[in-house]
Design an enzyme around this catalytic site. Structure first.
Site, short mmCIF file in Angstrom:
data_model
loop_
_atom_site.label_atom_id
_atom_site.label_comp_id
_atom_site.label_asym_id
_atom_site.label_seq_id
_atom_site.Cartn_x
_atom_site.Cartn_y
_atom_site.Cartn_z
N GLY A 154 -2.64 -1.61 -4.20
CA GLY A 154 -3.12 -2.91 -3.79
C GLY A 154 -2.17 -4.00 -4.25
N CYS A 155 -2.35 -5.20 -3.69
CA CYS A 155 -1.44 -6.30 -4.01
C CYS A 155 -1.66 -6.81 -5.44
CB CYS A 155 -1.61 -7.43 -3.00
SG CYS A 155 -3.33 -7.91 -2.69
N PHE A 156 -2.91 -7.01 -5.86
CA PHE A 156 -3.17 -7.43 -7.23
C PHE A 156 -2.70 -6.39 -8.25
CE2 PHE A 156 -6.62 -10.36 -5.56
CZ PHE A 156 -6.02 -11.53 -5.98
#
Length: 352
Positions: A154-156
């Site tokens: 994921g991006c986070f």
């Protein structure tokens, strides 16, 4: 059309923001041929109808998802789908010889019980899931090079883990003291119409969401625990910021050695990422802005030590649609194919 040496690739879920980033990158990649674009709601429409700015570069139509056709026409498949759908398709694709890169959460977890608890979906593909490699090249490069199935982060988690990894791996912090305060642009919510992402709602405002229960929390904790060699619990709070793209994650943690200073940490981080071309450790007193990473596959890391509180502060900036999604997936593809991991990926932002 590409040369005989080009690898035919396909994208399932091509019409979303992740899909159009992949399309752009793969159209300009020197060693691939974009052979298939798949989707449901947009099936039958020219891709140029959805994204006219790419029309001059390709003439593909979005096709209904047909796994038999995909296997016949591609060697590599990107799954840019909502959570839960990749697990229905990947088993067939992998069994029939395709390399698969999943951009959803379906193949990020080593323990599917954790996935089922946080995502509320029962899984029937545990054997296949156990073979997936977590697609963060800076930490799992060797595994990615031999993988047939990669679960792209994921991006986070990407922004947060790149900030935490040297600290946890070297035992420099109390592992359960980590606090992650992160901001994301509205493109992280996808292309579908959602009230909270409307300009009138999101502009001139910033606010938290998923407080204490965001789905990226267990993903961050899983990799952090692997790095630390023990179970790690983190405090993670995301915020929606009034910008289109980008993530800024500020990570705080208590240092074990209060004698370390900023220059020590910069040296440690620089050594840790010395073979990672997409991570840039910034010099003293320089802290990143999201605009620096805009449109690139870079992660910028700024480091500070607060000797008054005994905490290290690491500030991480990425483009959520690039290093946080499509760019990182192409980076993984490069490793899987034995190509330089910088191939076909942009390094310089547009500025201002």
């Amino acid at each position: 059309m590409g040369s005989q040496e080009d690898i035919p690739v396909g994208i399932i879920g091509a019409s979303g923001y992740g899909g159009v980033q992949l399309t752009r990158l793969l159209l300009e990649h020197p060693h691939v041929q974009l052979a298939y674009l798949g989707g449901n709601s947009s099936a039958g429409r020219p891709f140029a109808d959805l994204y006219p700015h790419l029309g001059f570069k390709q003439g593909l139509k979005v096709e209904a998802i047909d796994l038999d056709k995909i296997v016949e026409r591609t060697q590599v498949v990107f799954l840019a789908l909502p959570n839960g759908l990749a697990a229905e398709m990947a088993p067939t694709l992998v069994e029939r010889g395709c390399k698969v890169l999943d951009l959803s959460a379906d193949y990020r977890f080593t323990n599917l019980d954790t996935y089922e608890d946080w995502y509320g979906t029962k899984r029937q593909d545990r054997d296949l899931a156990s073979t997936a490699v977590y697609g963060l090249p800076e930490l799992y490069r060797q595994g990615i090079t031999t993988a047939q199935l990669v679960g792209c982060p994921g991006c986070f988690p990407t922004a947060s883990l790149l900030a935490l990894a040297p600290l946890l791996k070297q035992g420099l912090i109390d592992p359960n003291s980590a606090i992650i305060d992160a901001k994301t642009g509205t493109s992280g919510g996808g292309r579908q119409a959602k009230t909270h992402l409307l300009l009138a709602e999101a502009n001139d405002s910033i606010g938290p969401y998923g407080v204490a229960h965001h789905r990226h929390t267990p993903e961050i904790e899983q990799v952090s625990s692997d790095l630390a060699g023990r179970e790690v619990v983190v405090q993670f709070t995301p915020h929606l910021a009034p910008m289109t793209r980008g993530i800024l994650a500020t990570v705080y943690a208590t240092m074990r050695d209060p004698g370390l200073v900023r220059e020590d940490l910069i040296t440690i981080f620089s050594a840790f990422y010395r073979n990672s071309p997409w991570v840039k450790v910034l010099p003293s007193s320089t802290y990143p802005y999201t605009k620096w990473a805009y449109g690139t596959n870079l992660c910028y890391l700024g480091i500070e030590v607060d000797q008054r509180t005994g905490r290290v502060i690491v500030i991480s900036a990425i483009d959520n649609l690039m290093k946080g999604q499509a760019g990182q997936a192409v980076q993984c593809l490069n490793l899987m194919m034995g190509w330089p991991e910088t191939l076909g990926l942009p390094e310089l932002t547009f500025y201002p």
